[in-house]
Design a protein around this motif. Structure first.
Motif, PDB file in Angstrom:
ATOM      1  N   ARG A 139       0.645  -1.138  -0.084  1.00 17.52           N
ATOM      2  CA  ARG A 139       0.102   0.001  -0.127  1.00 17.52           C
ATOM      3  C   ARG A 139       0.907   1.278  -0.145  1.00 17.52           C
ATOM      4  NH1 ARG A 139      -3.161  -0.103   4.824  1.00 17.52           N
ATOM      5  NH2 ARG A 139      -3.412   2.131   4.424  1.00 17.52           N
ATOM      6  N   LEU A 140       0.254   2.158  -0.757  1.00 19.58           N
ATOM      7  CA  LEU A 140       1.001   3.552  -0.985  1.00 19.58           C
ATOM      8  C   LEU A 140       0.403   4.803  -0.248  1.00 19.58           C
ATOM      9  CD1 LEU A 140       2.200   2.902  -4.788  1.00 19.58           C
ATOM     10  CD2 LEU A 140       3.498   2.692  -2.772  1.00 19.58           C
ATOM     11  N   THR A 141      -0.740   4.302   0.282  1.00 19.59           N
ATOM     12  CA  THR A 141      -1.789   5.421   1.014  1.00 19.59           C
ATOM     13  C   THR A 141      -1.128   5.463   2.391  1.00 19.59           C
ATOM     14  OG1 THR A 141      -3.426   3.770   1.267  1.00 19.59           O
ATOM     15  CG2 THR A 141      -3.674   5.103  -0.746  1.00 19.59           C
ATOM     16  N   PRO A 142      -1.673   6.470   3.104  1.00 14.90           N
ATOM     17  CA  PRO A 142      -1.112   6.496   4.607  1.00 14.90           C
ATOM     18  C   PRO A 142      -1.923   5.389   5.163  1.00 14.90           C
ATOM     19  CG  PRO A 142      -1.724   8.667   3.555  1.00 14.90           C
ATOM     20  CD  PRO A 142      -2.072   7.445   2.489  1.00 14.90           C
ATOM     21  N   GLU A 143      -1.557   5.104   6.441  1.00 11.90           N
ATOM     22  CA  GLU A 143      -1.890   3.707   7.097  1.00 11.90           C
ATOM     23  C   GLU A 143      -3.581   3.818   7.383  1.00 11.90           C
ATOM     24  OE1 GLU A 143       0.100   3.216  10.688  1.00 11.90           O
ATOM     25  OE2 GLU A 143       1.993   2.561   9.550  1.00 11.90           O
ATOM     26  N   HIS A 144      -4.213   5.027   7.660  1.00  7.57           N
ATOM     27  CA  HIS A 144      -5.608   5.149   8.035  1.00  7.57           C
ATOM     28  C   HIS A 144      -6.193   5.113   7.083  1.00  7.57           C
ATOM     29  CE1 HIS A 144      -3.946   9.322   7.181  1.00  7.57           C
ATOM     30  NE2 HIS A 144      -4.944   9.469   6.827  1.00  7.57           N
ATOM     31  N   PHE A 145      -6.173   5.105   5.606  1.00  8.86           N
ATOM     32  CA  PHE A 145      -7.242   4.858   4.498  1.00  8.86           C
ATOM     33  C   PHE A 145      -6.757   4.180   3.389  1.00  8.86           C
ATOM     34  CE2 PHE A 145      -5.280   8.778   2.526  1.00  8.86           C
ATOM     35  CZ  PHE A 145      -5.233   8.442   1.200  1.00  8.86           C
ATOM     36  N   ALA A 146      -7.515   3.467   2.782  1.00 10.95           N
ATOM     37  CA  ALA A 146      -7.157   2.625   1.685  1.00 10.95           C
ATOM     38  C   ALA A 146      -8.286   2.653   0.458  1.00 10.95           C
ATOM     39  CB  ALA A 146      -6.961   1.239   1.923  1.00 10.95           C
ATOM     40  N   TYR A 147      -7.694   2.420  -0.694  1.00 12.93           N
ATOM     41  CA  TYR A 147      -8.705   2.201  -1.841  1.00 12.93           C
ATOM     42  C   TYR A 147      -8.764   0.751  -2.002  1.00 12.93           C
ATOM     43  CZ  TYR A 147      -7.720   6.948  -2.830  1.00 12.93           C
ATOM     44  OH  TYR A 147      -7.676   8.279  -2.917  1.00 12.93           O
ATOM     45  N   VAL A 148     -10.089   0.194  -2.386  1.00 17.08           N
ATOM     46  CA  VAL A 148     -10.418  -1.274  -2.711  1.00 17.08           C
ATOM     47  C   VAL A 148     -11.136  -0.949  -3.718  1.00 17.08           C
ATOM     48  CG1 VAL A 148     -11.605  -3.302  -1.943  1.00 17.08           C
ATOM     49  CG2 VAL A 148     -10.664  -1.960  -0.318  1.00 17.08           C
ATOM     50  N   LYS A 149     -10.447  -1.876  -4.917  1.00 18.01           N
ATOM     51  CA  LYS A 149     -11.016  -1.773  -6.489  1.00 18.01           C
ATOM     52  C   LYS A 149     -12.175  -2.990  -6.412  1.00 18.01           C
ATOM     53  CE  LYS A 149      -8.335  -1.122  -9.793  1.00 18.01           C
ATOM     54  NZ  LYS A 149      -7.171  -1.393 -11.119  1.00 18.01           N
ATOM     55  N   ILE A 150     -13.256  -2.693  -6.609  1.00 16.38           N
ATOM     56  CA  ILE A 150     -14.142  -3.859  -6.554  1.00 16.38           C
ATOM     57  C   ILE A 150     -14.584  -4.426  -7.916  1.00 16.38           C
ATOM     58  CG2 ILE A 150     -15.197  -2.861  -4.697  1.00 16.38           C
ATOM     59  CD1 ILE A 150     -17.516  -1.633  -6.122  1.00 16.38           C
ATOM     60  N   ALA A 151     -14.070  -3.713  -8.853  1.00 13.54           N
ATOM     61  CA  ALA A 151     -14.414  -4.282 -10.351  1.00 13.54           C
ATOM     62  C   ALA A 151     -13.372  -3.454 -11.223  1.00 13.54           C
ATOM     63  CB  ALA A 151     -15.729  -3.943 -10.787  1.00 13.54           C
ATOM     64  N   GLU A 152     -13.375  -4.110 -12.548  1.00  8.40           N
ATOM     65  CA  GLU A 152     -12.231  -3.530 -13.253  1.00  8.40           C
ATOM     66  C   GLU A 152     -13.117  -3.327 -14.686  1.00  8.40           C
ATOM     67  OE1 GLU A 152     -10.054  -1.517 -14.453  1.00  8.40           O
ATOM     68  OE2 GLU A 152      -8.594  -2.566 -13.437  1.00  8.40           O
ATOM     69  N   GLY A 153     -12.519  -2.380 -15.724  1.00 10.22           N
ATOM     70  CA  GLY A 153     -13.331  -2.147 -16.901  1.00 10.22           C
ATOM     71  C   GLY A 153     -14.720  -1.490 -16.946  1.00 10.22           C
ATOM     72  N   CYS A 154     -15.285  -1.439 -17.906  1.00  8.38           N
ATOM     73  CA  CYS A 154     -16.726  -0.590 -17.864  1.00  8.38           C
ATOM     74  C   CYS A 154     -17.446  -0.839 -19.322  1.00  8.38           C
ATOM     75  CB  CYS A 154     -16.073   0.818 -17.985  1.00  8.38           C
ATOM     76  SG  CYS A 154     -17.740   1.974 -18.165  1.00  8.38           S
ATOM     77  N   ASN A 155     -18.665  -1.315 -19.195  1.00  2.57           N
ATOM     78  CA  ASN A 155     -19.714  -1.614 -20.312  1.00  2.57           C
ATOM     79  C   ASN A 155     -20.040  -0.391 -20.931  1.00  2.57           C
ATOM     80  OD1 ASN A 155     -18.969  -4.279 -19.540  1.00  2.57           O
ATOM     81  ND2 ASN A 155     -21.096  -4.864 -19.122  1.00  2.57           N
ATOM     82  N   HIS A 156     -19.891   0.854 -20.342  1.00  2.00           N
ATOM     83  CA  HIS A 156     -20.590   2.064 -20.855  1.00  2.00           C
ATOM     84  C   HIS A 156     -19.791   2.497 -22.065  1.00  2.00           C
ATOM     85  CE1 HIS A 156     -23.643   2.793 -17.850  1.00  2.00           C
ATOM     86  NE2 HIS A 156     -22.698   2.431 -16.904  1.00  2.00           N
ATOM     87  N   THR A 157     -20.606   3.089 -22.972  1.00  2.00           N
ATOM     88  CA  THR A 157     -20.135   3.569 -24.326  1.00  2.00           C
ATOM     89  C   THR A 157     -20.166   5.143 -24.506  1.00  2.00           C
ATOM     90  OG1 THR A 157     -22.236   3.088 -25.505  1.00  2.00           O
ATOM     91  CG2 THR A 157     -20.406   1.316 -25.764  1.00  2.00           C
ATOM     92  N   CYS A 158     -19.880   5.879 -23.379  1.00  2.00           N
ATOM     93  CA  CYS A 158     -20.162   7.241 -23.531  1.00  2.00           C
ATOM     94  C   CYS A 158     -19.056   7.733 -24.604  1.00  2.00           C
ATOM     95  CB  CYS A 158     -19.450   7.884 -21.982  1.00  2.00           C
ATOM     96  SG  CYS A 158     -20.216   7.437 -20.662  1.00  2.00           S
ATOM     97  N   THR A 159     -19.305   8.779 -25.207  1.00  2.00           N
ATOM     98  CA  THR A 159     -18.873   8.937 -26.440  1.00  2.00           C
ATOM     99  C   THR A 159     -17.477   9.843 -26.288  1.00  2.00           C
ATOM    100  OG1 THR A 159     -20.130  10.925 -26.809  1.00  2.00           O
ATOM    101  CG2 THR A 159     -20.849   8.991 -27.898  1.00  2.00           C
ATOM    102  N   PHE A 160     -17.459  10.304 -24.995  1.00  2.00           N
ATOM    103  CA  PHE A 160     -16.225  11.078 -24.725  1.00  2.00           C
ATOM    104  C   PHE A 160     -15.029  10.378 -24.159  1.00  2.00           C
ATOM    105  CE2 PHE A 160     -19.199  11.420 -20.985  1.00  2.00           C
ATOM    106  CZ  PHE A 160     -18.470  11.017 -20.122  1.00  2.00           C
ATOM    107  N   CYS A 161     -15.383   9.117 -23.794  1.00  2.00           N
ATOM    108  CA  CYS A 161     -14.515   8.310 -22.962  1.00  2.00           C
ATOM    109  C   CYS A 161     -13.790   7.187 -23.809  1.00  2.00           C
ATOM    110  CB  CYS A 161     -15.189   7.733 -21.968  1.00  2.00           C
ATOM    111  SG  CYS A 161     -14.076   6.982 -20.415  1.00  2.00           S
TER     112      CYS A 161
END
Length: 467
Positions: free
Chosen positions: A161-183
Motif C-alpha cells: 500500500r502506498l496510501t497512509p496507514e489510515h485509509f485505503a482504496y479497494v477496487k471492486i471491479a475492473e473495466g466498463c460496459n458504458h459507451t460514453c462518446t467522450f471516454c
C-alpha cells in the motif's frame, strides 16, 4: 544482491492500486523497493492517458526518466518500464515512438512484472517470459501488452500500500460496459469485470484489522458491481438494479457494514443509470457507510446527455437526486461536469448553470471537454473553440464556488466527525482523499484517528474547527 525497483505512479486511484499490486509482487519476489529513482536498477512509470493533460504528464514523466538516465553515468544501466493506461492505449505505437524504453507492459501484466524485470536483467529466459505473459500487441520484443485485458484483483493479490496507514482504496471491479462518446476507458481497460462479494469483504476485513479507518470503494462504475455475474439475462447498463438476482452494490455494502471496527466506507465513481431506491435505502441504513456519494453527471441538457450516450435524461437525473436527498439524511453529493462538448449551445450551457444553482452540490468540479482520439466524440461535428470551452469552464466554476461558499457558511456551529489526515488537518465524511476539501483542526489530535469537532469558520473550500 537483490534488484532495486523504483516506481512513479500517475493518474487516478484505480491506477494507484495497480501500482500497489506491482509493488506487492516485486516485494514478494524479493526485490527491494525505493522511492529514489536514481537508486533504482529498474524504474517503472505507471501512466495515465484518460485526457490530454494526463497523457502529456505521462509522456513528460517517461522522457524525464529517459533524460535523467542519459545525464547520469551512475544510471546508465537502469532499465525503464512504461506501464498502465498509456501503454495499453497506444500499445502498437509506443515501441516505435519511445525506442529508449526497455519494456512496455499492460494491465494484464501487473502481476507478472517480476519475471518481466528478471528477463530485462538477463535473469530469466526470454522465451519462457513470452510464453507466460501472453501474446504481445506488436512484434517488438519489448512489448508485453495484451490488447484485451482480463485481469481483476482478488483479496489474495499481493499489495504494497502506498496510501497512509489510515485509509485505503479497494477496487471492486475492473473495466466498463458504458459507451460514453467522450471516454476512452472501455477501450483501454476492457469490459466490466466484478470481483466476488466474498473477495471484497475479506479484503476490507483485513484492512480494518490492520488499522485502516476509511475504505474507499472504487472501479470505473461501482454501481454496476455484481450485475455482470448474474446467472440469468444480464442487465443492460441502463437497467435498474435488483439485488434479488444476485450480488450487487447494495448487498456488498450491507456485508461490509457488518464488519466489526470503527471505520467508514466511501462510495466513489457511481453511475446515475444504476441507482435504485434499494441502494438509497442501504446507504441510509448502514451506519458505517459515509453519507457521501460521488456521482459524475457530466451534464443535464437532454441534447448533451444523448450526444454523450449517458443513457439518462435530465428529468431522470433531477428525480434521482431528489430521491437521494430525501432518502439519505445528511447526504453530501459530489459530481463532475463536462463543458464545451461538441454541439453544446449557449442554451445547453445555461441549463447546466441553472441546474448547479438549483441542486447546490456539496462537492463538485468541472472539466473542459478533451478531444480524445479513438472516441466517438472525436469525429463529431460542432467542435467548439478552445476559448469557448475555457470561458464556459470559468463561468461554471464561478457558480460552483458560490455554492461552496454557501455550503461552508452553513457548516459554522455544527459538530462534525473528522478523520485526521496529517497534523492539524482532517477530513469530514463529505471529503474524499485528495479531491475534496479539509478541516483545520488542533494539531494535538493524533493522525489517523477520528475526532468530533465544531466548525467555527471557513476558508475557500476548507473548514476551520474551533480550538
Amino acid at each position: 544482491m537483490s534488484t532495486t525497483v523504483g516506481l512513479i505512479s500517475l493518474g487516478c486511484a484505480k491506477n494507484l492500486i495497480d501500482s500497489e499490486v506491482m509493488m506487492g509482487h516485486l516485494a514478494e519476489a524479493g526485490m527491494a523497493l525505493t522511492s529514489e529513482a536514481e537508486l533504482a536498477d529498474v524504474l517503472i512509470v505507471n501512466t495515465c492517458s484518460f485526457i490530454d493533460m494526463a497523457k502529456q504528464e505521462s509522456i513528460d514523466a517517461v522522457f524525464g526518466a529517459v533524460n535523467a538516465r542519459g545525464e547520469d553515468p551512475e544510471r546508465a544501466r537502469q532499465k525503464i518500464i512504461v506501464a498502465g493506461c498509456l501503454s495499453q492505449r497506444f500499445a502498437k505505437d509506443l515501441p516505435g515512438i519511445m525506442p529508449e524504453v526497455d519494456a512496455f507492459i499492460g494491465l494484464d501484466q501487473i502481476t507478472k512484472v517480476a519475471p518481466i524485470i528478471e528477463n530485462l536483467l538477463g535473469k530469466k529466459n526470454a522465451a519462457e517470459v513470452a510464453k507466460t505473459e501472453g501474446p504481445a500487441a506488436t512484434d517488438d520484443p519489448r512489448d508485453y501488452v495484451t490488447l484485451k485485458p482480463k485481469y481483476v484483483p482478488d483479496y489474495t493479490t499481493p499489495r504494497f500500500r502506498l496510501t497512509p496507514e489510515h485509509f485505503a482504496y479497494v477496487k471492486i471491479a475492473e473495466g466498463c460496459n458504458h459507451t460514453c462518446t467522450f471516454c476512452i476507458i472501455p477501450q483501454i481497460r476492457g469490459r466490466h469485470r466484478s470481483r466476488t462479494q466474498e473477495s471484497v469483504v475479506k479484503e476490507v476485513e483485513a484492512l480494518v484489522k490492520s488499522g485502516v479507518k476509511e475504505i474507499n470503494l472504487i472501479s470505473q462504475d461501482t454501481t454496476y458491481f455484481g450485475m455482470d455475474q448474474w446467472t440469468d439475462e444480464r442487465p443492460k447498463p441502463s437497467s435498474p438494479v435488483d439485488s434479488t438476482k444476485g450480488e450487487s452494490l447494495s448487498t456488498l455494502l450491507r456485508e461490509i457494514n457488518k464488519i466489526e471496527g470503527d471505520f467508514w466506507v466511501r462510495l466513489l465513481y457511481t453511475h446515475p443509470a444504476h441507482w435504485s431506491d434499494e441502494l438509497i435505502q442501504t446507504i441510509a441504513e448502514c451506519d458505517k457507510v459515509a453519507k457521501y456519494v460521488d456521482i459524475p453527471l457530466q451534464h443535464i441538457s437532454d441534447r448533451m446527455l444523448t450526444a454523450m450516450k449517458r443513457v439518462t435524461s435530465g428529468d431522470y437525473i433531477r428525480d434521482l437526486l431528489r430521491r437521494m436527498r430525501a432518502g439519505i439524511p445528511g447526504l453530501g453529493i459530489r459530481t463532475t461536469f463536462i463543458v464545451g462538448f461538441p454541439g453544446e449551445t449557449e442554451e445547453d450551457f445555461e441549463e447546466l448553470l441553472e441546474f448547479i444553482r438549483e441542486f447546490r452540490f456539496e462537492r463538485a468540479g468541472v472539466f473542459q471537454y478533451s478531444k480524445e482520439e479513438g472516441t466517438r466524440a472525436y469525429k463529431m461535428d460542432g467542435q467548439l473553440h478552445h476559448m469557448t470551452r475555457k470561458s464556459r469552464w470559468s463561468r461554471a466554476m464561478a457558480e460552483l464556488q458560490k455554492v461552496a461558499a454557501e455550503v461552508n457558511q452553513q457548516q459554522i456551529g455544527k459538530k462534525v466527525r473528522v478523520l485526521v489526515e496529517e497534523p492539524g488537518v482532517g477530513r469530514t465524511a463529505w471529503d474524499a482523499p485528495e479531491i475534496d476539501g479539509s478541516v483545520h483542526v488542533d494539531k494535538s489530535i493524533p493522525v489517523g484517528q477520528f475526532a468530533d469537532v465544531e466548525i467555527s469558520d471557513w476558508r475557500g473550500y476548507d473548514l476551520v474547527a474551533a480550538r
